[in-house]
Design an enzyme around this catalytic site. Sequence first.
Site: not given
Ligand code: DAK
Length: 274
Positions: A63, A108, A111, A131
Amino acid sequence: MEYIVYEQKGQVGVITISREKALNALNSQVLDELNECLDAVNLDEVRALVLTGAGQKSFVAGADIGEMSTLTKAEGEAFGKKGNDVFRKLETFPVPVIAAINGFALGGGCEISMSCDIRICSDNAVFGQPEVGLGITPGFGGTQRLARIVGVGMAKQMIYTGRNIKAADALRIGLVNEVYSAEVDAEGNVVKTAQEVLLAAAEKMAVTIAKNAPIAVRNCKKAINDGLDLDMDQAIVLEEKLFGDCFETEDQKYGMAFFLDKNKEKVKEPFKNC
Ligand code: DAK
């Protein structure tokens, strides 16, 4: 649509989440467009869907953390509902959905893949529910679907540690069914990328599904999905009902008559969906 690309190839629909700059992270607009796209699928023609992400690096990196970071409690709930509604629409979509996971499938992203019927991936795929490291629980069904797919112990390990796993481990624990690598020639040059091989395999699987009797395939999906929520006695009754529903359809009559016909020269006609 800005972030969703949809292409119908014969009886197969291919949905691509296309927000490559943010690794296809799911913001509200992506979720709205995906919802709209699913509503627009022509179910008179399409018999299986493939869901994938644009680019070679990421399926869906979760997400959108930027969008979520400023949400109030009420907005967080509304965002969760938006995601859950569209994921549930995918899960209960009348025809099978194959997730072709080409890279990161985090939060997400993992998921949404679990809302699909079948998961296959490229060898650079990475799965995880990170998360708890962000101060939240999985919110798009991760605590529920992961445990049902890989078992309670493994789901708890992944969710409590927040650690990612690679494609080979995802295969080992049953989170994906197949892993695909790039095709290389004798000199080691890449002839097809892993993503190309993966998409071709997903579409081939979708075509194989699409060739089978559509009412029977839909009823199988319903029997498996709905039956999992019932005890065995009720589940068997559900199966009986969906099995019975196939009778008197043209496809059932044709499929069985074709088998019983001793003329081995005869070519099987496509099923008609009626
Ligand atoms: N959200 C927004 N932007 C993201 C992103 C994300 N999840 N993942 C990557 N990006 C963006 C980065 O910010 C970056 O943007 P710029 O800086 O270039 O503008 C671009 O994508 C490239 O990412 P990186 O520079 O970080 O690329 P790397 O190769 O260095 O790293 C990575 C790739 C996938 C390891 C890293 O980007 C990363 O760790 N991303 C986050 C992964 C993550 O934590 N995903 C889980 C998100 S939490 C709910 C409903 C849903 C959810 C929760 C609650 N409720 C009931 C309300 C769901 C939660 C989630 O999914």
